[in-house]
Scaffold this motif. Structure first.
Motif, PDB file in Angstrom:
ATOM      1  N   THR A 196       0.919  -1.155   0.135  1.00 37.39           N
ATOM      2  CA  THR A 196       0.047  -0.223   0.125  1.00 37.39           C
ATOM      3  C   THR A 196       0.746   1.103  -0.161  1.00 37.39           C
ATOM      4  O   THR A 196       0.209   2.262  -0.203  1.00 37.39           O
ATOM      5  CB  THR A 196      -1.062   0.073   1.411  1.00 37.39           C
ATOM      6  N   GLU A 199       0.973   2.605  -6.006  1.00 31.45           N
ATOM      7  CA  GLU A 199      -0.191   2.500  -6.666  1.00 31.45           C
ATOM      8  C   GLU A 199      -0.069   1.024  -7.423  1.00 31.45           C
ATOM      9  O   GLU A 199       0.925   0.590  -7.615  1.00 31.45           O
ATOM     10  CB  GLU A 199      -0.430   3.406  -7.624  1.00 31.45           C
ATOM     11  N   PRO A 200      -1.121   0.388  -7.434  1.00 27.16           N
ATOM     12  CA  PRO A 200      -2.364   0.893  -7.455  1.00 27.16           C
ATOM     13  C   PRO A 200      -2.974   0.480  -6.163  1.00 27.16           C
ATOM     14  O   PRO A 200      -4.093   0.952  -5.688  1.00 27.16           O
ATOM     15  CB  PRO A 200      -3.386  -0.104  -8.375  1.00 27.16           C
ATOM     16  N   LYS A 202      -2.416   1.533  -3.073  1.00 28.75           N
ATOM     17  CA  LYS A 202      -2.480   2.624  -2.304  1.00 28.75           C
ATOM     18  C   LYS A 202      -4.096   3.474  -2.377  1.00 28.75           C
ATOM     19  O   LYS A 202      -4.661   3.413  -1.416  1.00 28.75           O
ATOM     20  CB  LYS A 202      -1.524   3.524  -2.523  1.00 28.75           C
ATOM     21  N   SER A 203      -4.322   3.449  -3.513  1.00 23.70           N
ATOM     22  CA  SER A 203      -5.564   3.973  -3.963  1.00 23.70           C
ATOM     23  C   SER A 203      -6.739   3.012  -3.564  1.00 23.70           C
ATOM     24  O   SER A 203      -7.759   3.283  -3.131  1.00 23.70           O
ATOM     25  CB  SER A 203      -5.670   4.438  -5.389  1.00 23.70           C
ATOM     26  N   ILE A 204      -6.515   1.699  -3.909  1.00 19.53           N
ATOM     27  CA  ILE A 204      -7.674   0.870  -3.600  1.00 19.53           C
ATOM     28  C   ILE A 204      -8.147   0.817  -2.393  1.00 19.53           C
ATOM     29  O   ILE A 204      -9.237   0.666  -1.826  1.00 19.53           O
ATOM     30  CB  ILE A 204      -7.178  -0.697  -4.102  1.00 19.53           C
ATOM     31  N   TYR A 205      -6.666   0.794  -1.330  1.00 17.30           N
ATOM     32  CA  TYR A 205      -7.203   0.496  -0.050  1.00 17.30           C
ATOM     33  C   TYR A 205      -7.629   1.724   0.798  1.00 17.30           C
ATOM     34  O   TYR A 205      -8.234   1.776   1.749  1.00 17.30           O
ATOM     35  CB  TYR A 205      -5.842   0.364   0.768  1.00 17.30           C
ATOM     36  N   ALA A 206      -7.394   2.955   0.014  1.00 12.52           N
ATOM     37  CA  ALA A 206      -7.932   4.057   0.370  1.00 12.52           C
ATOM     38  C   ALA A 206      -9.513   4.159   0.401  1.00 12.52           C
ATOM     39  O   ALA A 206     -10.182   4.849   1.160  1.00 12.52           O
ATOM     40  CB  ALA A 206      -7.501   5.143  -0.114  1.00 12.52           C
ATOM     41  N   GLN A 207     -10.026   3.473  -0.630  1.00 12.25           N
ATOM     42  CA  GLN A 207     -11.290   3.294  -0.859  1.00 12.25           C
ATOM     43  C   GLN A 207     -11.836   2.646   0.261  1.00 12.25           C
ATOM     44  O   GLN A 207     -13.333   2.661   0.739  1.00 12.25           O
ATOM     45  CB  GLN A 207     -11.736   2.403  -2.216  1.00 12.25           C
ATOM     46  N   GLU A 210     -13.228   4.981   2.859  1.00 14.69           N
ATOM     47  CA  GLU A 210     -14.304   5.711   2.422  1.00 14.69           C
ATOM     48  C   GLU A 210     -15.529   4.672   2.654  1.00 14.69           C
ATOM     49  O   GLU A 210     -16.552   5.393   3.064  1.00 14.69           O
ATOM     50  CB  GLU A 210     -14.103   5.928   1.022  1.00 14.69           C
ATOM     51  N   ALA A 258     -12.538  -2.548  -8.205  1.00 14.88           N
ATOM     52  CA  ALA A 258     -11.305  -1.824  -8.152  1.00 14.88           C
ATOM     53  C   ALA A 258     -10.304  -2.722  -8.124  1.00 14.88           C
ATOM     54  O   ALA A 258      -9.130  -2.472  -8.779  1.00 14.88           O
ATOM     55  CB  ALA A 258     -11.534  -0.902  -6.927  1.00 14.88           C
TER      56      ALA A 258
END
Length: 479
Positions: A196, A199-200, A202-207, A210, A258
């Motif tokens: 993490t 990418e990718p 990092k962004s996937i786990y940020a979701q 959310e 994702a």
């Protein structure tokens, strides 16, 4: 309310010749087990109105498969203590999620099924797992609450355990069992490609954060799965829990999509090469200290820890052994050599054959004549110097992730030229210390070349084993 604590935690490579036995586990019970969890210390919010009942927890450095009699002994004691614990409202199951036992599959589901048989259908079961664990349909069906780490390296490991305990207490106090939306994603990648930090992932786990913040959602998780075991459960999985069926189902689909959309975009967390290529680049560089990961025998991923292939190459390089450079190699397990060095004492020169006794492929024991420069009796480790090469040899399989472990042997990794570590991605202290870093693709039980290992028990089609596979059906199942 009364909540039990139990679990067995290990990551097991079925491709490693190492076998995990009882003495590989650190087993805690009673107050010692309860003391593992700072968030359960007296006065903490999670202890208000809650009696935490410590039963048994066993954890081991990742390694080869657990021998059946050891698993049976540990599980039997957990079940016995559960039976003697009296009425419980919940159980916090503290496990990794990638344990393998010789001759069996989906052993965490087996463990939780045994717990369920004893406590009955009304007791809530919660777990907080490693994201490199595996979440099968059977396991999620047995659990009431499940979550996993969201960071690799795992800087949020204890936060995840606390979240699992907090979710359990909250649901016992209020709404009871949540709904669970579960879906597997037919992708199996090593942690070194799913960090993490980059990418990718990092962004996937940020979701995930959310999704968790949404109304109607209790928790969300993505399991990468464990790449070095050969079982049908070994693949990525998503679980979103909550009380709004429509929301959790839609968000589980979102996270699964994702992950799949990025399945062919994951890259290694650092530049890679053969060992020779990495050494050439490190020697030519002015960056110091320069770190190289000896990734194929990483003990924290399940490697045997005594693969001697890299050490053999280093000992044959005058640029390493006969130069003014300081090179540290950490580490190789060999209890006989460690004992011999301790008996000889600091300053003595010994001639030994090191490593290659557990994992003899592709290189057996390596002849080494070196001076004993350091002894760490607490850790059971020694340092042997062959010219400028300082080789750490250990009594037991041990990772070298923190500076103090080197310092205990009189070694200064910050002042070294090259530091070669049996590891995958660098753990935080080493990552912060490294002026530059390469990941060497070396042989061993956790070889990064998954295709070469010979998986035959995983579900197919699966990426990267079937690179041209069609898009899978990622419709979540509501449980």
């Amino acid at each position: 309310m009364r909540i039990g604590i139990a679990g067995i935690a290990i990551e097991s490579s079925t491709f490693s010749p190492h076998r995990t036995r009882l003495d590989d586990f650190h087993v805690t019970r009673g107050d010692e087990l309860l003391g593992r969890y700072d968030f359960l210390a007296p006065g903490k919010p999670l202890t208000e109105g809650v009696e935490w009942v410590p039963l048994l927890h066993a954890r081991a450095v990742p390694g080869g498969p657990v021998v059946p009699e050891v698993y049976d002994e540990l599980a039997a004691e957990i079940y016995e203590r559960l039976g003697e614990a009296g009425q419980l409202d919940g159980v916090f199951v503290d496990m990794h999620g990638a344990m393998s036992v010789i001759g069996r599959t989906d052993i965490e589901a087996d463990l939780v099924a045994g717990i369920r048989r004893i406590v009955g259908p009304d007791v809530l079961l919660s777990t907080g797992m490693d994201l490199h664990g595996n979440m099968s349909r059977e396991l999620i069906g047995l659990l009431d609450l499940a979550t996993c780490y969201r960071k690799a390296p795992h800087t949020d490991a204890w936060d995840t355990k606390e979240r699992a305990a907090r979710n359990l207490v909250a649901r016992l106090r209020s709404a009871g069992r949540p709904l669970k939306a579960w879906v597997q994603v037919p992708v199996l990648l090593p942690g070194e490609k799913t960090s993490t930090r980059i990418e990718p992932a990092k962004s996937i786990y940020a979701q995930v954060d959310e999704v968790e913040a949404m109304d109607g959602v209790l928790d969300a998780a993505i399991w990468v799965g464990y790449a070095w075991a050969d079982e049908p459960r070994c693949q990525a999985a998503v679980v979103v829990m909550g009380d709004d069926e429509q929301v959790i189902t839609a968000q589980a689909k979102r996270l699964a999509d994702a992950y799949w959309d990025a399945h062919d975009k994951f890259e290694f967390v650092a530049p890679t090469g053969t060992l020779g290529e990495c050494l050439d680049q490190a020697l030519a560089s002015t960056a110091r200290p320069f770190y190289i990961s000896d990734s194929g025998d990483n003990p924290t991923a399940g490697g045997a820890g005594d693969t001697s292939w890299t050490l053999d190459k280093l000992l044959r390089m005058p640029a390493i052994t006969e130069s003014e450079l300081t090179t540290i190699y950490a580490a190789i397990v060999d209890p006989e050599v460690t004992t011999a060095a301790m008996e000889a004492g600091v300053g003595a020169t010994i001639s030994v054959e090191v490593g290659g006794k557990i994992d003899s492929e592709p290189c057996g024991p390596v002849a080494l004549t070196g001076r004993v420069t350091g002894i760490d009796t607490t850790a059971g480790a020694v340092a042997l110097a062959v010219g400028g090469l300082h080789v750490i040899v250990t009594m037991r399989r041990k990772p070298y992730h923190i500076e103090s472990d080197f310092v205990a042997l009189g070694l200064a990794p910050r002042d070294a030229d090259l530091v070669i570590v049996k590891i995958g991605y660098l753990e935080p202290e080493l990552y912060a210390m490294a002026a530059d870093w390469l990941l060497a693709l070396t042989p061993g039980g956790v070889n990064q070349d998954l295709i070469s290992l010979g998986h035959h028990g995983i579900d197919r089609p699966m990426f990267p084993f079937d690179p041209d596979m069609p898009d899978p059906d990622l419709t979540p199942e509501l449980i």
